[in-house]
Scaffold this motif. Structure first.
Motif, PDB file in Angstrom:
ATOM      1  N   ALA A 124       1.194  -0.933   0.115  1.00  0.00           N
ATOM      2  CA  ALA A 124      -0.271   0.246   0.071  1.00  0.00           C
ATOM      3  C   ALA A 124       0.701   1.607  -0.333  1.00  0.00           C
ATOM      4  CB  ALA A 124      -0.735  -0.202   1.337  1.00  0.00           C
ATOM      5  N   LEU A 125       0.271   2.535  -0.502  1.00  0.00           N
ATOM      6  CA  LEU A 125       1.959   3.900  -1.427  1.00  0.00           C
ATOM      7  C   LEU A 125       1.527   4.015   0.245  1.00  0.00           C
ATOM      8  CD1 LEU A 125       3.042   5.784  -2.789  1.00  0.00           C
ATOM      9  CD2 LEU A 125       1.163   5.915  -3.526  1.00  0.00           C
ATOM     10  N   GLU A 126       1.977   4.800   0.950  1.00  0.00           N
ATOM     11  CA  GLU A 126       1.754   6.061   1.953  1.00  0.00           C
ATOM     12  C   GLU A 126       1.624   7.219   1.019  1.00  0.00           C
ATOM     13  OE1 GLU A 126       4.809   7.807   4.756  1.00  0.00           O
ATOM     14  OE2 GLU A 126       4.519   5.222   4.803  1.00  0.00           O
ATOM     15  N   HIS A 127       0.513   7.585   1.895  1.00  0.00           N
ATOM     16  CA  HIS A 127      -0.118   8.975   1.365  1.00  0.00           C
ATOM     17  C   HIS A 127      -0.994   9.538   0.607  1.00  0.00           C
ATOM     18  CE1 HIS A 127       2.647  10.677   4.512  1.00  0.00           C
ATOM     19  NE2 HIS A 127       3.322  10.376   3.588  1.00  0.00           N
ATOM     20  N   ALA A 128      -1.819   7.789  -0.163  1.00  0.00           N
ATOM     21  CA  ALA A 128      -2.207   7.455  -0.944  1.00  0.00           C
ATOM     22  C   ALA A 128      -3.806   8.252  -0.786  1.00  0.00           C
ATOM     23  CB  ALA A 128      -2.695   6.348  -1.489  1.00  0.00           C
ATOM     24  N   ALA A 129      -4.834   8.531  -2.236  1.00  0.00           N
ATOM     25  CA  ALA A 129      -5.980   8.621  -1.099  1.00  0.00           C
ATOM     26  C   ALA A 129      -6.574   7.973  -0.871  1.00  0.00           C
ATOM     27  CB  ALA A 129      -6.255   9.540  -2.968  1.00  0.00           C
ATOM     28  N   ALA A 130      -6.462   6.640  -1.475  1.00  0.00           N
ATOM     29  CA  ALA A 130      -6.976   5.829  -0.419  1.00  0.00           C
ATOM     30  C   ALA A 130      -6.573   4.379  -0.773  1.00  0.00           C
ATOM     31  CB  ALA A 130      -8.538   5.316  -1.326  1.00  0.00           C
ATOM     32  N   GLU A 153     -10.113  -6.916   0.981  1.00  0.00           N
ATOM     33  CA  GLU A 153      -9.634  -7.501   2.771  1.00  0.00           C
ATOM     34  C   GLU A 153      -9.941  -5.684   3.204  1.00  0.00           C
ATOM     35  OE1 GLU A 153      -9.473 -10.731   2.584  1.00  0.00           O
ATOM     36  OE2 GLU A 153     -10.534 -10.620   1.339  1.00  0.00           O
ATOM     37  N   ALA A 154      -8.747  -5.098   2.721  1.00  0.00           N
ATOM     38  CA  ALA A 154      -8.681  -3.531   4.184  1.00  0.00           C
ATOM     39  C   ALA A 154      -9.226  -2.834   2.957  1.00  0.00           C
ATOM     40  CB  ALA A 154      -7.557  -4.267   4.735  1.00  0.00           C
ATOM     41  N   ILE A 155      -8.742  -1.871   3.268  1.00  0.00           N
ATOM     42  CA  ILE A 155      -9.369  -0.099   3.309  1.00  0.00           C
ATOM     43  C   ILE A 155      -8.401   0.380   4.108  1.00  0.00           C
ATOM     44  CG2 ILE A 155     -10.204   1.996   2.326  1.00  0.00           C
ATOM     45  CD1 ILE A 155     -12.815  -0.534   1.723  1.00  0.00           C
ATOM     46  N   GLU A 156      -7.523   1.473   3.333  1.00  0.00           N
ATOM     47  CA  GLU A 156      -6.821   2.463   4.408  1.00  0.00           C
ATOM     48  C   GLU A 156      -7.435   3.902   3.470  1.00  0.00           C
ATOM     49  OE1 GLU A 156      -4.596   4.398   6.991  1.00  0.00           O
ATOM     50  OE2 GLU A 156      -4.618   2.910   7.007  1.00  0.00           O
ATOM     51  N   LEU A 157      -7.998   5.205   4.320  1.00  0.00           N
ATOM     52  CA  LEU A 157      -8.198   6.081   3.831  1.00  0.00           C
ATOM     53  C   LEU A 157      -6.762   7.384   4.351  1.00  0.00           C
ATOM     54  CD1 LEU A 157     -12.010   6.828   4.403  1.00  0.00           C
ATOM     55  CD2 LEU A 157     -10.824   5.745   2.020  1.00  0.00           C
ATOM     56  N   GLY A 158      -6.640   7.436   2.824  1.00  0.00           N
ATOM     57  CA  GLY A 158      -5.898   8.864   3.025  1.00  0.00           C
ATOM     58  C   GLY A 158      -6.336   9.891   3.882  1.00  0.00           C
ATOM     59  N   VAL A 159      -5.727  10.838   4.372  1.00  0.00           N
ATOM     60  CA  VAL A 159      -5.925  12.375   5.070  1.00  0.00           C
ATOM     61  C   VAL A 159      -6.055  12.815   3.728  1.00  0.00           C
ATOM     62  CG1 VAL A 159      -4.394  11.604   7.118  1.00  0.00           C
ATOM     63  CG2 VAL A 159      -3.471  13.066   5.365  1.00  0.00           C
TER      64      VAL A 159
END
Length: 179
Positions: A124-130, A153-159
């Motif tokens: 996963a890319l750090e600072h991606a929009a999502a 499987e997982a979601i990370e939302l950027g700031v």
């Protein structure tokens, strides 16, 4: 206004319009810019794609389309995992790198940014929009591409609440009030 009609010569099975008008129409269809990643037997792999679309939210599923002539296609097809990293505007240069600009080796491409792992092992890319980390549920060949159905499987939302879009063969930065 010009109207083009696609017809098929039934005796030859040939599209009489050709690819030019279809490709021009697709250039007018704006799309989010994404870097997709996977982890295969040879290590991490990634590429820039705009052919990503949601399918359903139950179960959360997206499609990713990859041209079968791409050097990365077989890696993604064999790995069974894909992390879709939706790019923020400041990641435009990274998009070009993962699209093959300068033909850098894969390890050098990944060295240009910071990465982490969510659920599947794909980066996963750090600072991606999502970032949407997925397992591939199904892969279907259509024409020149493989359509990967990816269950999240997982979601990370950027700031950041902004995005990078490709439209008219150029990048465009999308920002929202309050972003």
């Amino acid at each position: 206004m010009k109207i083009f009609v696609i017809t098929t010569d039934s005796t030859k099975g040939v599209n009489m319009l050709g690819h030019t008008h279809f490709r021009e129409a697709m250039a007018r269809l704006g799309a989010a810019v994404n870097i997709i990643t996977t982890r295969g037997q040879a290590g991490d792999a990634g590429m820039t794609v705009s052919a990503v679309c949601s399918v359903t939210d139950d179960p959360a599923t997206l499609i990713v389309c990859i041209n079968r002539s791409s050097r990365q296609h077989v890696v993604f097809k064999n790995a069974g995992i894909i992390c879709i990293n939706v790019l923020a505007p400041e990641q435009e240069e990274l998009s070009g790198i993962f699209a093959g600009k300068d033909n850098l080796p894969m390890q050098e491409r990944f060295a240009r940014a910071s990465w982490y792992v969510l659920a599947t092992g794909a980066l996963a890319l750090e600072h991606a929009a999502a970032s949407l980390d997925c397992k591939v549920a199904q892969a279907v060949d259509v024409g020149t591409h493989t359509v990967f159905f990816c269950e999240v499987e997982a979601i990370e939302l950027g700031v950041i609440n902004a995005g990078l879009v490709y439209h008219g063969r150029a990048y465009h930065h999308i920002t929202h009030a309050g972003a």
